[in-house]
Design a protein around this motif. Sequence first.
Motif, short mmCIF file in Angstrom:
data_model
loop_
_atom_site.label_atom_id
_atom_site.label_comp_id
_atom_site.label_asym_id
_atom_site.label_seq_id
_atom_site.Cartn_x
_atom_site.Cartn_y
_atom_site.Cartn_z
N THR A 56 19.29 16.06 82.60
CA THR A 56 20.63 16.36 81.73
C THR A 56 20.31 15.63 80.44
O THR A 56 20.56 16.46 79.51
CB THR A 56 21.71 15.73 82.47
OG1 THR A 56 21.96 16.27 83.59
CG2 THR A 56 23.15 16.09 81.81
N THR B 298 25.27 22.72 77.07
CA THR B 298 23.88 22.56 76.74
C THR B 298 22.92 22.44 77.70
O THR B 298 21.56 22.42 77.48
CB THR B 298 23.73 21.41 75.59
OG1 THR B 298 24.99 21.20 74.83
CG2 THR B 298 22.37 21.35 74.86
N VAL C 25 35.59 16.31 75.12
CA VAL C 25 34.68 17.05 74.44
C VAL C 25 33.20 16.80 74.89
O VAL C 25 32.36 17.79 74.75
CB VAL C 25 34.60 16.20 72.82
CG1 VAL C 25 33.34 16.45 71.95
CG2 VAL C 25 35.80 16.48 72.16
N GLY C 26 32.92 15.58 75.46
CA GLY C 26 31.61 15.34 76.06
C GLY C 26 31.28 16.52 77.12
O GLY C 26 30.14 16.83 77.16
N TYR C 27 32.22 16.55 78.11
CA TYR C 27 32.06 17.43 79.18
C TYR C 27 31.79 18.91 78.66
O TYR C 27 30.77 19.48 79.13
CB TYR C 27 33.43 17.42 79.90
CG TYR C 27 33.72 18.73 80.58
CD1 TYR C 27 32.87 19.09 81.87
CD2 TYR C 27 34.88 19.53 80.23
CE1 TYR C 27 33.21 20.25 82.63
CE2 TYR C 27 35.06 20.66 81.01
CZ TYR C 27 34.36 20.83 82.22
OH TYR C 27 34.78 21.99 82.73
N PRO D 293 37.93 12.63 73.85
CA PRO D 293 36.36 12.51 73.80
C PRO D 293 35.87 12.73 75.13
O PRO D 293 34.66 13.31 75.06
CB PRO D 293 36.33 11.05 73.22
CG PRO D 293 37.63 10.48 72.85
CD PRO D 293 38.54 11.11 73.53
N ILE D 294 36.59 12.49 75.94
CA ILE D 294 35.87 12.60 77.35
C ILE D 294 35.77 14.23 77.45
O ILE D 294 34.48 14.85 78.02
CB ILE D 294 36.49 12.19 78.45
CG1 ILE D 294 36.54 10.73 78.60
CG2 ILE D 294 35.97 12.65 80.01
CD1 ILE D 294 37.48 10.06 79.54
N GLU E 244 30.49 19.86 75.72
CA GLU E 244 28.98 19.84 75.13
C GLU E 244 27.98 19.70 76.05
O GLU E 244 27.47 20.60 75.89
CB GLU E 244 29.04 18.98 74.05
CG GLU E 244 29.59 18.94 72.73
CD GLU E 244 29.34 20.17 72.10
OE1 GLU E 244 28.14 20.55 71.93
OE2 GLU E 244 30.32 20.91 71.59
N ILE E 245 27.99 18.84 76.95
CA ILE E 245 27.24 18.62 78.05
C ILE E 245 26.91 20.09 78.89
O ILE E 245 25.80 20.38 79.12
CB ILE E 245 27.49 17.43 78.97
CG1 ILE E 245 27.27 16.12 78.04
CG2 ILE E 245 26.61 17.37 80.22
CD1 ILE E 245 27.61 14.84 78.99
N LEU F 197 19.90 17.68 77.01
CA LEU F 197 20.83 17.22 75.77
C LEU F 197 20.05 16.86 74.36
O LEU F 197 20.18 17.47 73.28
CB LEU F 197 21.92 16.37 76.09
CG LEU F 197 22.94 16.56 76.95
CD1 LEU F 197 23.70 15.32 77.49
CD2 LEU F 197 23.63 17.64 76.42
N ARG G 70 42.47 18.67 74.23
CA ARG G 70 41.79 18.34 72.84
C ARG G 70 42.81 18.81 71.51
O ARG G 70 42.86 18.43 70.55
CB ARG G 70 40.48 19.41 72.76
CG ARG G 70 39.24 18.68 73.17
CD ARG G 70 38.15 19.47 73.03
NE ARG G 70 37.72 19.36 71.56
CZ ARG G 70 36.33 19.93 71.58
NH1 ARG G 70 35.96 20.78 72.25
NH2 ARG G 70 35.90 19.78 70.14
N LEU H 94 20.77 19.57 71.61
CA LEU H 94 21.83 19.20 70.68
C LEU H 94 21.29 19.35 69.35
O LEU H 94 21.91 19.77 68.24
CB LEU H 94 22.32 17.89 70.88
CG LEU H 94 23.82 18.00 72.26
CD1 LEU H 94 24.28 16.64 72.43
CD2 LEU H 94 24.48 19.02 71.92
#
Lengths: 238, 218
Positions: free
Chosen positions: A194, B64, B56-58, B53-54, B60-61, A198, B44, A202
Motif C-alpha cells: 500500500t 490510489t 481525507v486519508g481514507y 483528516p482521517i 486518497e489511499i 501511494l 469533510r 501520489l
Amino acid sequence: MIDEGFFDRLQGYLPILGSAVLTTIGLAVAIAILASLLGIGLAVITPERGWFRAAINAYIHVGRAIPVLVQLFAWYYVLPQFGIVLPATVAGVLAISFAYCPYLAEVFRAGILAVEVGQREAAQVLGLSRWRTWWRVILPQAIRNVLPIWTSYLVSIFKDTSLFSFIAVPELFGAAKAIAALNFRYFELFAIVTVVYLMLGLPVIALLRRVERRLDRGQSRLHRRSPRLAGLIRGARR
Amino acid sequence: MKERWTYVPDLFGVLFAAGLVNVQLTVLAFPLAIAVALVTAAIRIVGIPFLAPIVVGYVEIVRTTPLLLHLFFVFYVLPLFGLVLDAWPAAVLTFALHFGAYLSEVFRAAHTSISTGVLEAATVLGLRGATRVRRITIPVAIRVAFPPTANTLIEAFRSTPVVALVAVPDILFAALSYIRANPGTSIVPLGIVALFFCVTCIPTTMLLRRLERRWRVG
C-alpha cells in the motif's frame, strides 16, 4: 529465525519487492503509452459520420462493457488456442492497452471536438499540411482539453497492473502475495505494498495536477488578450 | 461434428446463473457504498475535527491503490485481527468501502459545485437552515452527482469479476473452472462472459444516459 524482527524481514523482502516495483512501473508506462497512442489514433482516424463511425462506436460500447480482467484472461487463454503464444507480459500489456483504448478514444474524441472549427480553418489558410494541422494545431489543444480525465485513466492503468499477478507476471502485488503465501505475514506485506503504491501514485498525481493548473493559467492569460489569436499562436508554435 | 457444440447452451445457463452473483454483489454493495460516501462526504463538508483528516486519508489511499489489494486486505488481513469473513461478505465489504471512497469525492464535488449565488438567492428568498438544505442544496447536488454516480455504478459492476480471484463463485470463477476442467475450449466460456457483460452493461449504460439527459442541470 522465528524471532527475527520486522526490519530483518524487510531486508529479505527488499530485493524481491524492489524488482517487482520496477516491473510495475515498466508495465504501467508501457500500457499508458500504448493505450494512449491507440486511443488518439482511433479518435483521429474515425470520421464523425458514416459506417466506419458506427463500427467504431459498436467497438467502443463492447470494449467498455467487458471487464478488464475478462479481457486479460481472454488474451492469455484464447490466443494460444489459435497458435499465437505470447509471453504473459506481452499478452497482458496488449490486453490492458486494448481494454483502455475505447475509453481513451472517447476521451480524445471529446477533446478534439472541443477544439474550435476556426482553428482547423486557420491552419488550412496558413497552408499547413494535414499532418501538421493535426500534430501542431489540433492535438495539442485537444490533449490540453482532456488532461484531467486522461490523467485519471492513467492512474487507473497504474492500479490495474496489479491484475498481472494472475497471469504469473511478478509485479508488486503479486510478489507481495507470493511472499505472504509462504510466511503468512499478510498484514505487513500488504501494508508495505500500500505504501509503495501511494509513494508511486501520489507524486505522479500531484505532478499532473500541477501541469494541469499551469496549462489552465497559461491558457486563460492568452485568452484574455485575444482568444482567437492565442489559439493560433499556441497551435502554430514550434 | 454436430455434438461438439451441444455443451454450449448448458454452459450458457451455468455461466449466466453465476452472473447473478455479480449482479447481487453490485446491488448489495452499491447502496452501502452510497451510505459510506454520504457519511464521509458530510464529515469533510462540515469539517469535523480529527474525523475529517482521517476521511481525507481514507479517500486518497483507496483511490490510489488497486481494488485487488483492498480485496486481499479484507480477505487475508482482517482475520488476523479476529474478524473472519466468508468470501461473500468480504467482497461486499470491500466493494462498499472501495466505491464509497470514489463516491465520497463525487458527493463532495457536487456540494462544492453549488454556487454561492444560488445559496444567497435562496437566503434572500427567506429559505434558511434546514429548509435551504432540503429545498436547494440536496436537489441540486443530486442532479450534479447523478452522472458520475451512474458511471461509478457501471464501473463497480464491471469490477465484480475480480472477486473470482478470492474464490467467490461468480461468472468469471465459473468460466475459469470450466476452462481448467476442459482445456482448449477457453474461447467459448470467456466469450459467454464477455457477452454477459455486454447484454447487462450496454442497456444499463444507455438507460442511465437517458436519465442523465432528462435530469441535466441548466
